[in-house]
Design an enzyme around this catalytic site. Sequence first.
Site, mmCIF file in Angstrom:
data_model
loop_
_atom_site.group_PDB
_atom_site.id
_atom_site.type_symbol
_atom_site.label_atom_id
_atom_site.label_comp_id
_atom_site.label_asym_id
_atom_site.label_seq_id
_atom_site.Cartn_x
_atom_site.Cartn_y
_atom_site.Cartn_z
ATOM 1 N N HIS A 140 0.851 -1.186 0.000
ATOM 2 C CA HIS A 140 0.000 0.000 0.000
ATOM 3 C C HIS A 140 0.888 1.238 0.000
ATOM 4 O O HIS A 140 1.664 1.473 0.924
ATOM 5 C CB HIS A 140 -0.904 0.010 1.232
ATOM 6 C CG HIS A 140 -1.724 1.252 1.368
ATOM 7 N ND1 HIS A 140 -2.700 1.610 0.461
ATOM 8 C CD2 HIS A 140 -1.706 2.237 2.311
ATOM 9 C CE1 HIS A 140 -3.243 2.759 0.833
ATOM 10 N NE2 HIS A 140 -2.659 3.151 1.954
ATOM 11 N N LYS A 156 -0.447 10.803 0.980
ATOM 12 C CA LYS A 156 0.418 10.210 -0.056
ATOM 13 C C LYS A 156 -0.052 10.599 -1.450
ATOM 14 O O LYS A 156 0.742 11.050 -2.298
ATOM 15 C CB LYS A 156 0.437 8.678 0.080
ATOM 16 C CG LYS A 156 0.979 8.172 1.409
ATOM 17 C CD LYS A 156 1.082 6.666 1.427
ATOM 18 C CE LYS A 156 -0.276 5.991 1.276
ATOM 19 N NZ LYS A 156 -1.176 6.292 2.412
ATOM 20 N N ASP A 210 -1.993 3.928 -4.526
ATOM 21 C CA ASP A 210 -2.770 3.087 -3.621
ATOM 22 C C ASP A 210 -2.173 1.683 -3.483
ATOM 23 O O ASP A 210 -1.848 1.259 -2.387
ATOM 24 C CB ASP A 210 -4.239 2.993 -4.051
ATOM 25 C CG ASP A 210 -5.089 2.364 -2.970
ATOM 26 O OD1 ASP A 210 -4.977 2.800 -1.813
ATOM 27 O OD2 ASP A 210 -5.841 1.432 -3.279
ATOM 28 N N ARG A 237 17.842 14.923 12.525
ATOM 29 C CA ARG A 237 17.996 16.284 12.003
ATOM 30 C C ARG A 237 19.237 16.442 11.140
ATOM 31 O O ARG A 237 19.369 17.441 10.424
ATOM 32 C CB ARG A 237 18.036 17.283 13.167
ATOM 33 C CG ARG A 237 16.776 17.256 14.017
ATOM 34 C CD ARG A 237 16.807 18.294 15.114
ATOM 35 N NE ARG A 237 16.829 19.646 14.568
ATOM 36 C CZ ARG A 237 16.848 20.742 15.319
ATOM 37 N NH1 ARG A 237 16.877 20.642 16.636
ATOM 38 N NH2 ARG A 237 16.872 21.936 14.762
#
Length: 313
Positions: free
Chosen positions: A138, A159, A177, A243
């Site tokens: 998915h 998405k 999808d 980071r």
Amino acid sequence: MENVQIKDLIEKFQLELVSGGEGIERTISTSDISRPGLEMAGYFAYYPSERLQLLGKTELSFVSGLDARIRRERLRRLCTDKTPGIVVSRGWEIPPELEEATEEMNVPLLRSQLTTTRLSSRLTNYLESKLAPTTAIHGVLVDIYGIGILITGSSGVGKSETALELVKRGHRLVADDSVEIRQEDETTLIGSSPDLIQHLLEIRGVGIINVMTLFGAGAIRNFKKIALTIHLETWDPNKAYDRLGLDEETMKIIDCNLPRVTIPVRPGRNLAVIIEVAAMNFRLKRMGVNAAQQFSDKLNKVLEPDTPDYDDF
């Protein structure tokens, strides 16, 4: 894994069906192809009967010099219940004993005009592609700057909307999808879209749109090698996100470990631009330029105390 039958080879490579027509629905279970040279000499101890058998000039010229009784016996032993088919290359004349045996055992006997080497290569490539391990994930697969990026995340995280923005910025959609993934070798994963939803994108509130119709043929691709995975997740204030970019995550798909980047999602973040930068940064890393590592090395040099020069003592 797809199901490959002898009739598929006949259609794909325009092979001539000589005999054994009742067996054209036999299934091929392996991409390995056998050239039964030792078997023609009478050694059947390790005969790989489950493979497609390929006969070229060497095998046919050898078997033609055998005694008629021995030739008939060895050609009959080539045809088993497991044998998917026998292919003769270069359009060579086929021994009548082989035609009789294949007809009796319902083993398809095929003939091609291609040379043995070229035919073997094409058959192997086709079977490896069709019989490769497959799975479905998915997510969304997009081609960004030539890099296949698989975007994953929970339902509703954004998405498809991100993929739409990427398409508007000139990149190409492969699948939305559901992404069908095929492992072609130890390090190569090829992603594509199921036929039912090919070129389609679902946007909540708008519905299903056809990307090729709206943006043109240049906005889509039928398949793409997956090089990087990007996971979108809702921003968690209690979680410490990387980071600097020194932490290297991976995601295992079938037998391949792909690099993975986790991007937290919250209002105000331009995900399309961030993913574009992630793609360009990934390309730079493959070229040997790692900005995070260079910064870390410079920082370590600044923080380290000067080492005394003992030559002065």
